[in-house]
Design a protein around this motif. Structure first.
Motif, PDB file in Angstrom:
ATOM      1  N   TYR A   6       0.847  -1.359   0.074  1.00  0.00           N
ATOM      2  CA  TYR A   6       0.092   0.019   0.023  1.00  0.00           C
ATOM      3  C   TYR A   6       0.973   1.352   0.068  1.00  0.00           C
ATOM      4  CZ  TYR A   6      -2.896   3.649   1.956  1.00  0.00           C
ATOM      5  OH  TYR A   6      -3.570   4.996   2.223  1.00  0.00           O
ATOM      6  N   LEU A   7       1.909   1.080   0.834  1.00  0.00           N
ATOM      7  CA  LEU A   7       2.864   2.403   0.906  1.00  0.00           C
ATOM      8  C   LEU A   7       3.558   2.577  -0.363  1.00  0.00           C
ATOM      9  CD1 LEU A   7       4.496   2.341   4.227  1.00  0.00           C
ATOM     10  CD2 LEU A   7       2.798   3.845   3.400  1.00  0.00           C
ATOM     11  N   ARG A   8       3.746   1.527  -1.061  1.00  0.00           N
ATOM     12  CA  ARG A   8       4.420   1.849  -2.342  1.00  0.00           C
ATOM     13  C   ARG A   8       3.685   2.699  -3.353  1.00  0.00           C
ATOM     14  NH1 ARG A   8       6.644  -3.075  -5.619  1.00  0.00           N
ATOM     15  NH2 ARG A   8       6.689  -1.837  -7.341  1.00  0.00           N
ATOM     16  N   SER A   9       2.477   2.187  -3.337  1.00  0.00           N
ATOM     17  CA  SER A   9       1.636   2.948  -4.385  1.00  0.00           C
ATOM     18  C   SER A   9       1.272   4.323  -3.819  1.00  0.00           C
ATOM     19  CB  SER A   9       0.279   2.244  -4.680  1.00  0.00           C
ATOM     20  OG  SER A   9      -0.337   1.915  -3.494  1.00  0.00           O
ATOM     21  N   HIS A  10       1.163   4.524  -2.508  1.00  0.00           N
ATOM     22  CA  HIS A  10       0.584   5.801  -2.113  1.00  0.00           C
ATOM     23  C   HIS A  10       1.888   6.632  -1.574  1.00  0.00           C
ATOM     24  CE1 HIS A  10      -3.073   3.761  -2.147  1.00  0.00           C
ATOM     25  NE2 HIS A  10      -3.745   4.859  -2.167  1.00  0.00           N
ATOM     26  N   ASP A  11       2.631   7.435  -2.185  1.00  0.00           N
ATOM     27  CA  ASP A  11       3.658   8.016  -1.712  1.00  0.00           C
ATOM     28  C   ASP A  11       3.351   9.524  -1.599  1.00  0.00           C
ATOM     29  OD1 ASP A  11       6.250   8.974  -1.377  1.00  0.00           O
ATOM     30  OD2 ASP A  11       7.110   8.376  -3.193  1.00  0.00           O
ATOM     31  N   HIS A  12       3.785  10.080  -0.416  1.00  0.00           N
ATOM     32  CA  HIS A  12       3.453  11.153   0.052  1.00  0.00           C
ATOM     33  C   HIS A  12       4.716  12.242   0.238  1.00  0.00           C
ATOM     34  CE1 HIS A  12      -0.845  10.396   0.938  1.00  0.00           C
ATOM     35  NE2 HIS A  12      -0.399   9.628   1.599  1.00  0.00           N
ATOM     36  N   GLY A  13       5.831  11.659  -0.457  1.00  0.00           N
ATOM     37  CA  GLY A  13       7.097  12.595  -0.223  1.00  0.00           C
ATOM     38  C   GLY A  13       7.676  12.127   0.826  1.00  0.00           C
ATOM     39  N   TYR A  14       9.158  12.626   0.921  1.00  0.00           N
ATOM     40  CA  TYR A  14      10.185  11.924   1.798  1.00  0.00           C
ATOM     41  C   TYR A  14      10.262  12.847   2.922  1.00  0.00           C
ATOM     42  CZ  TYR A  14      14.792  10.128   3.154  1.00  0.00           C
ATOM     43  OH  TYR A  14      15.915   9.744   3.680  1.00  0.00           O
ATOM     44  N   ILE A  15      10.213  11.930   4.316  1.00  0.00           N
ATOM     45  CA  ILE A  15      10.373  12.895   5.272  1.00  0.00           C
ATOM     46  C   ILE A  15      11.963  12.986   5.958  1.00  0.00           C
ATOM     47  CG2 ILE A  15       9.829  13.248   7.744  1.00  0.00           C
ATOM     48  CD1 ILE A  15       6.952  12.241   7.298  1.00  0.00           C
TER      49      ILE A  15
END
Length: 1474
Positions: free
Chosen positions: A47-56
């Motif tokens: 799920y995380l792979r497809s929903h990327d919100h940018g790098y913290i």
């Protein structure tokens, strides 16, 4: 140790001090959290792979999380090494489990640390998965922790110091981890690719909120606090999350829908026409015939497109729903265990506390999951509405004109408002379709366990209820459709009335139209009444269903076998289950009917979205010249198109624009197009925006355009210059100003081809000349462009390069002016008729026109400047003075009223219902609830009856009373349901009538200030609320309030101790409720205020589609519409979340009450009878739902009663003078002569403006014909408005036949004098209705009027003759024909005074002559006042009044005026008459 590895019940359960075995602790409790994480991690990572919100970036928090994770890992490994060390040193061989468990735990901790890092790289600020993991691990460790402490205390010798130390460190670190994971990380920096539009202003705190804050909706508290302190405003609202915005949502749906249509429309007949060759064509044709039959089934499915677009996100809600459904049954199950516990005095008391704790935890989890589920549903609904509005808007811009005619503006706007709303409402409940049967099945399973086969009796009753309700739902559905139809008609009529309100007032037709509206309204109310009867029946069946089910089940259970004893456990667990059953069974029919409604809406939307579009290829933008009807228009030439009214001139331009359906041939236009329509289309924004039309502002060019279009003088007059806001459809501009603005818009945007549809019709001769020379003519701004000019002004023809003469849609002659005159055809005759006009002395033509036009303009909402600068210097100073934009504001936006709804509003509503009826309903309500409470109390007494020889002796008596109580409930329910519905209908009839009357009584200035969208909104949305929403909401509010009170009473009877807790929780509840209502009400208001602009803008777009398309501005308008929708959703989204915020907190209060009730019952188990305890807890379980429902309802009552407030609002606005004076003081045939005597008349448009007309004193004798002339805005129209008292005189008097008109009723005045107004307005309805709405004339009279107005042949040619339906605004007649119809109206009334207001503007010379001759012959003994643009029409009048800047300049016969060589002479010279 291995022997009782799993559970030892004696040690765990049947003891005063419970504990779990060591082995169980070391295996199951260690493995459970590990299993959870290993199962979730793969899914979560994908799920995380497809929903990327940018790098913290790495932060302290993240470093801490990672460090703790690694420490935990090290501790686990140290445990493993210790086990090996132990084994090798051989003191005692550790069990295998000491190797396996720490190893597994260590690997899991490593995985956890990796997940934390991966989340950081994908921009997750706070993670639910990890929080759940730490929580689970901590819970499992706590059990072991407690056990280890006891072990150390009891058997200090068995303690292993190393393991104990590592475990305590492990436990402490778990606590730290849990704490850290509940904090939230910093947001990812915005990547250049992720630039979020406008989000910088006031971003929504949701994405950055921690997981706990998100599941309890804590993040909205800040806004709620603000809302509690002061009413919320627009600036407090957060911008939408990017995935909810139009620009993200709409394209997805549009894309899916397009692929749908492409798949299904394989054989569309349009494609066929492109095949070559005879054989190919034949095959294709036959193929179509075959396919046609199956094509019915394969229409493109909008439903499927919606599913694909919104399905994936919506599926999450299904998961939540399943968990919640299962958790629902925990309550009754724990209730059963509690009753057992109370009955069994040997049970250790910690079990009771354990059950209470379990009950509390389960109900809380259930609440959180349920609210999360609703949140997902509502957000889906919101996106769906955005998508539908966007799709409808985009479609409306490309729909072909034929398809556009099939539905009126009102209906298309309804698609946007009503139908989109329907979907939004449905989506919240649609899961009930599968969830309701699931709940029913589970409930029946538990009931069967409890009561055995006698449950079937109850089931039978339920099953019988379903068809009854299905029938009711079907009937309601048909009523709904009928009501929608009436409503559509009513709104359509209202829309037209508001658009043509000026005409209604001038003709004194308000009452006729009021009756028409009332008639439609009555039929609508009849349908509503039928629906109300049905509603009462269905309420009756549904409220009584659970009771009947319980009654039948218990009767059968008791009667089957006399050894069946109804004890507390059986009775109250069953009741709790029946209460659970009530909800899905109530919802199912509701959901089904709302699905049926939505399917109707779906069909309407599908039909609209599948309408055929304009063929993109009907005009090819290439070739050097365009051939239409075989004409070539060379580049850069000026082409004039002339012809009679209705000969197809406008259609020719439409064809060039690609607006008409192309039957054959080809149209090619080279280059970009600009278009000026015949009826100017003006947007509701500033004058400047209307001219710029989305282009960037180029100052010098802008100035040139404004001057060339003769707008400079107007700008100086308007209160805020070009920043003045223009009302809807340009109400505060005169006809000529509108036309010039629309021309300026075209000139400014600088295109290659100009299509001008009679732009000079509405302006005076000299202004027309100025514009022709400066803009259109051979020396104008457009001299290098291709210009197609439709015109009636013959003076411009000699300068045209090419003239096309149209007769009945055919080009009969074409060529240069000389050529066409020489051919001696139709055109030459045309000229001969008007030769007088053409004797222009060509020498002076260029010379006379260069005097600077500094004349004053005045029009509604605009003052005329009293002293105009005469010199150029002063002129410059004036334009430099920065004008204050505030002055130019005209429209009053829909204001959001703030603060609490006043009690007076409720009182107004009650009065509208009738006080007696209200009281009766209230009594019935209370009766029903008393009966219901008492019947359940009776049941608890029954269950406590002592058992003698395995039976209960009094059971028949008990059963009889129970049944009787049920019956009385039913009667009461039916009664109050009926009385509230009927009351609601009475109220809505009363409110609608008074609002309609109030609006019609308002003066013209009111309609110029109030956008028609607001008024229509009142008649549509607010009336709909009063019709159908308020009665049902009041019913539900009363019901839930009495439910809550009843439950509290019962709980207090059972456990008086709760009296300490209830007031505290009550206060908390009250505070939360007030806190919430303050914000929620305001959000609701902001939302409804921002809703109108969406529809106003859409309405405006629909009227101007051809202009928008011609200019190619679709993109900008779509953006604007999207922005307005987003602005509306910005207020809607917080209001959804506020609802969830409230629900979570209230359910918490409810859960506390349940737990306390259980807790006190456990404490007092010695003195409590099981029956009373069961009763109390089963009521407490219902309480949570009732509480939430009560707040929801009370705030709904407040927010919806606002509709009454807004409907009553117009009763306080200013009104016109009385319509009729009783008794009438007028002599019967007044006016008999038609002498008009005006003395010192002065008029102003608004209190704060200068006089528009001042000190005019003239005397007009019987039968005189007077022409009124003057530059545009000199006050000609204002004088007329004064005569009709559309504007009341500020000073002076007007006498007609010696009667002061100010003393008359308005209808008495207006119905006795006749006007032919400037813009011909028709209403949809028959021709006959348009001529004579009161039906006061015979058919012969009507035909005679038509004959004199030269329409007889046209009307006789129509299939329905006089009953020919005019479409909305009379669009199926040409403008000239509409003008002639207005003439026919005047002929029919035949009063002694006739006023012509520029009536000949849109008519060609020939028709003009017809009208003039008709007026001369038919009205020779009447007084005629004509406001003239073409001076040749008034040259033979008795006298001419010349106005200048609102004052009388000259007044004498035309010949004298010309001899005086004054202002009139100048005008006549410009027009070429001298």
């Amino acid at each position: 140790e291995r022997t009782f590895c799993m559970c030892d019940w004696n040690r765990t359960w049947h003891t005063a001090n419970p504990d779990l075995t060591q082995c169980f602790q070391n295996t199951v409790l260690v493995w459970l959290p590990c299993l959870y994480l290993w199962m979730c991690a793969p899914i979560y990572l994908i799920y995380l792979r497809s929903h990327d919100h940018g790098y913290i970036c790495m932060s302290h928090l993240n470093k801490a999380k990672t460090a703790v994770g690694l420490l935990l890992w090290i501790i686990c490994w140290s445990d493993v090494f210790y086990s090996f060390w132990e084994r090798s040193h051989g003191t005692s061989v550790p069990a295998l489990v000491h190797h396996v468990s720490p190893t597994l735990l260590g690997l899991t901790m490593l995985l956890a640390t990796l997940v934390i890092q991966y989340e950081r790289m994908k921009g997750v600020q706070s993670s639910g998965v990890m929080l759940m993991y730490w929580l689970l691990a901590l819970l499992c460790a706590t059990v072991a922790f407690r056990s280890k402490i006891f072990q150390a205390l009891d058997q200090p010798l068995t303690v292993n110091v190393w393991r104990y130390t590592t475990f305590y460190i492990f436990y402490a670190l778990l606590l730290v981890s849990l704490f850290l994971s509940s904090l939230t990380d910093q947001p990812p920096p915005l990547l250049p690719g992720h630039q979020r539009l406008g989000e910088t202003t006031n971003p929504c705190p949701e994405p950055g909120a921690s997981f706990l804050s998100r599941i309890t909706f804590w993040w909205i508290t800040r806004m709620m606090v603000t809302g509690y302190k002061r009413p919320l405003e627009d600036k407090d609202l957060w911008s939408l999350n990017s995935e909810d915005r139009s620009q993200r949502v709409v394209p997805q749906l549009v894309r899916r829908w397009n692929t749908e249509t492409e798949q299904k429309m394989v054989y569309s007949p349009k494609r066929v026409t492109h095949t070559e060759g005879k054989e190919g064509r034949a095959v294709e044709e036959s193929e179509i015939l075959i396919v046609k039959t199956s094509q019915k089934t394969k229409e493109p499915s909008l439903f499927w497109a919606l599913c694909l677009t919104f399905g994936p996100y919506f599926l999450i809600s299904c998961l939540y729903k399943i968990i919640q459904d299962v958790l629902m049954f925990v309550g009754p199950e724990i209730l059963r265990l509690l009753i057992c516990f109370v009955n069994d005095s040997s049970a250790p008391s910690w079990q009771g506390y354990f059950y209470t704790a379990l009950l509390f935890i389960c109900t809380c989890v259930q609440s959180l999951i349920l609210q999360k589920y609703f949140h997902v549903c509502f957000v889906s609904g919101m996106r769906l509405r955005t998508a539908i509005i966007g799709a409808v808007y985009r479609k409306a811009l490309v729909i072909s004109s034929a398809a556009r005619r099939t539905s009126t503006v009102g209906e298309i706007v309804n698609l946007m408002s009503v139908d989109a709303q329907r979907f939004m409402d449905l989506i919240t409940y649609i899961n009930m379709i599968w969830s309701a049967p699931l709940q029913v099945a589970l409930a029946l399973y538990f009931l069967w366990q409890n009561l055995g086969p006698s449950v079937l009796a109850g089931v039978a009753v339920m099953v019988l209820m379903v068809p009854i309700n299905a029938v009711i739902a079907m009937k309601t559905k048909t009523y709904q459709v009928a009501q929608m139809k009436s409503k559509d008609n009513r709104i359509k009529l209202m829309n037209e009335m508001l658009n043509g309100i000026k005409v209604l007032k001038l003709y004194a037709w308000e009452l006729a139209f009021k009756d028409k509206v009332s008639e439609i309204r009555e039929s609508e109310l009849r349908v509503l009444k039928k629906a109300a009867y049905l509603g009462a029946v269905s309420t009756f069946t549904w409220i009584c269903a659970p009771f009947l089910v319980a009654l039948s089940t218990f009767s059968v259970f008791v009667l089957i076998d006399e050894h069946n004893v109804l004890d507390a456990q059986k009775a109250f667990v069953s009741l709790a289950l029946f209460n659970i059953l009530r909800f899905p069974l109530n919802m199912l029919p509701m959901v089904i009917s709302s699905m049926v409604q939505a399917s109707v809406s779906l069909k309407r939307l599908r039909v609209f979205l599948s309408h055929e579009e304009l063929q993109e290829d009907s005009v090819e933008h290439k070739a050097v010249a365009g051939c239409t009807l075989n004409v070539c228009i060379p580049e850069g030439s000026l082409v004039a198109v002339v012809g009679h009214v209705g000969s197809g001139k406008s259609s020719l331009l439409s064809a060039l624009l690609g607006e008409m359906e192309k039957l054959e041939g080809s149209v090619a236009v080279k280059g970009s197009v600009a278009y000026v329509s015949q009826q100017a289309w003006i947007q509701n924004s500033t004058l400047k925006d209307n001219i710029l039309f989305g282009q960037e502002r180029r100052e010098a060019w802008y100035q040139r355009v404004v001057e060339a279009c003769a707008l400079q003088p107007d700008l100086e007059i308007l209160p805020a210059g070009d920043e003045t806001e223009i009302g809807e459809k340009g109400v505060n501009l005169s006809g000529g100003q509108k036309q010039r603005v629309s021309l300026a818009r075209a000139v400014y945007c600088d295109r290659a081809v100009y299509l001008l549809d009679d732009p000079l019709s509405a302006v005076d001769a000299h202004v027309g000349k100025h514009i022709f020379d400066q803009v259109i003519g051979p020396q104008g701004l457009l001299k290098d462009k291709t210009r197609v000019l439709v015109t009636h002004g013959l003076s411009y023809l000699p300068q045209a390069d090419l003239i096309l003469v149209l007769v009945e849609g055919q080009i009969t002659e074409m060529g240069s002016y000389q050529h066409v005159v020489a051919t001696q055809g139709a055109f030459a005759e045309f000229l001969r008729t008007y030769a007088a006009v053409e004797q222009t002395d060509n020498n002076s033509e260029t010379g006379t026109l260069h005097f600077r036009l500094t004349y004053a303009f005045s029009s509604p909402g605009v003052s005329s400047v009293s002293k105009l600068p005469q010199t150029a210097e002063e002129n410059k100073v004036l334009s430099k003075k920065a004008k204050d934009p505030e002055v130019g504001k005209l429209m009053e936006a829909d204001k959001a009223s703030t603060g609490q709804v006043k009690l007076s509003v409720f009182w107004a509503y009650l009065k509208a219902i009738g006080v007696l009826l209200s009281c009766i309903s209230l009594l019935l309500f209370i009766g029903h609830h008393m009966a219901s409470l008492f019947s359940n109390y009776w049941l608890s007494l029954w269950t406590d009856d002592p058992v003698v020889n395995g039976t209960q002796p009094d059971r028949m008596m008990r059963l009889g009373v129970y049944g009787a109580l049920g019956l009385s409930q039913g009667v009461a329910v039916f009664g109050y349901s009926l009385s509230t519905s009927i009351g609601g209908i009475l109220a809505s009839r009363c409110l609608h009538q008074s609002m309609l009357y109030d609006v019609l009584r308002s003066p013209m200035s009111f309609f110029e200030r109030t956008p028609s969208g607001n008024l229509v909104n009142r008649f549509a949305k607010e009336m709909d609320t009063i019709d159908s929403v308020i009665p049902s909401i009041i019913k539900m509010f009363m019901g839930s309030m009495l439910n809550v009170l009843g439950a509290c009473v019962i709980i207090l009877i059972a456990t008086p101790l709760l009296a300490i807790i209830i007031p505290v929780l009550g206060l908390l509840y009250f505070f939360v409720q007030r806190f919430y209502v303050a914000s929620s009400r305001q959000l609701k208001r902001l939302e409804s205020v921002s809703r109108s602009p969406i529809y106003t803008h859409f309405n405006e777009t629909l009227l101007g589609t051809s202009v928008i398309r011609a200019f190619g501005e679709q993109e900008r308008f779509i953006r604007e519409s999207d922005q307005r929708v987003d602005h509306n959703q910005k207020a809607y989204y917080p209001s959804i979340v506020a609802n969830r915020w409230l629900a979570v907190r209230l359910e918490f209060v409810g859960n506390c009450i349940v737990s306390f009730a259980a807790l006190f019952a456990v404490i007092a188990r010695e003195s409590l009878s099981p029956g009373i305890m069961g009763l109390s807890i089963s009521y407490a379980l219902q309480l949570t739902a009732s509480l939430t429902w009560l707040v929801r309802m009370s705030s709904d009552v407040e927010t919806n009663i606002v509709a009454v407030e807004r409907v009553k609002e117009y009763s306080d606005t200013e009104k016109e003078a009385e319509w009729k004076h009783e008794p009438s003081s007028l002599p019967p045939g007044w006016p008999t002569d038609g002498c008009i005597d005006i003395r010192g008349l002065g008029l102003r448009y608004r209190h704060d403006l200068d006089l528009a007309i001042r000190n005019i004193t003239i005397n007009i004798n019987k039968g005189e014909k007077v022409g009124i002339v003057g530059r545009t805005g000199a006050g000609k129209s204002s004088l007329m408005l004064g005569l009709f008292r559309i504007i009341e005189a500020a000073e002076g008097h007007i006498f007609i036949d010696g009667v002061d008109i100010a003393q008359l009723g308005l209808h008495e005045l207006r119905s006795r004098i006749t006007i032919i107004p400037q813009d011909p307005v028709l209403f949809s309805g028959s021709l006959r209705m348009n001529l004579d709405p009161f039906d006061s004339y015979s058919d012969e009279a009507v035909w005679r009027a038509l004959e004199y107005s030269h329409l007889k042949s046209f009307v006789s040619g129509l299939p329905n003759k006089l009953n020919h339906e005019c479409s909305e605004g009379g669009e199926n007649l040409s403008v000239g024909q509409r003008q002639l119809l207005c003439l026919a109206r005047a002929l029919l009334r035949k009063t002694k005074i006739l006023v012509l207001d520029e009536a000949t503007a849109a008519v060609d010379m020939e028709t003009d002559n017809l009208i003039q001759s008709t007026i001369r012959s038919q009205f020779e003994d009447c007084t005629v006042l004509t406001i003239a643009h073409r001076l040749n029409t008034i040259m033979d009048y008795t006298r001419v009044l010349v106005l200048d800047k609102g004052e009388m300049a000259e007044f004498d016969s035309p010949s004298n005026l010309i001899a005086q060589r004054g202002a009139f002479y100048k005008m006549a010279k410009d027009a070429g008459l001298v």
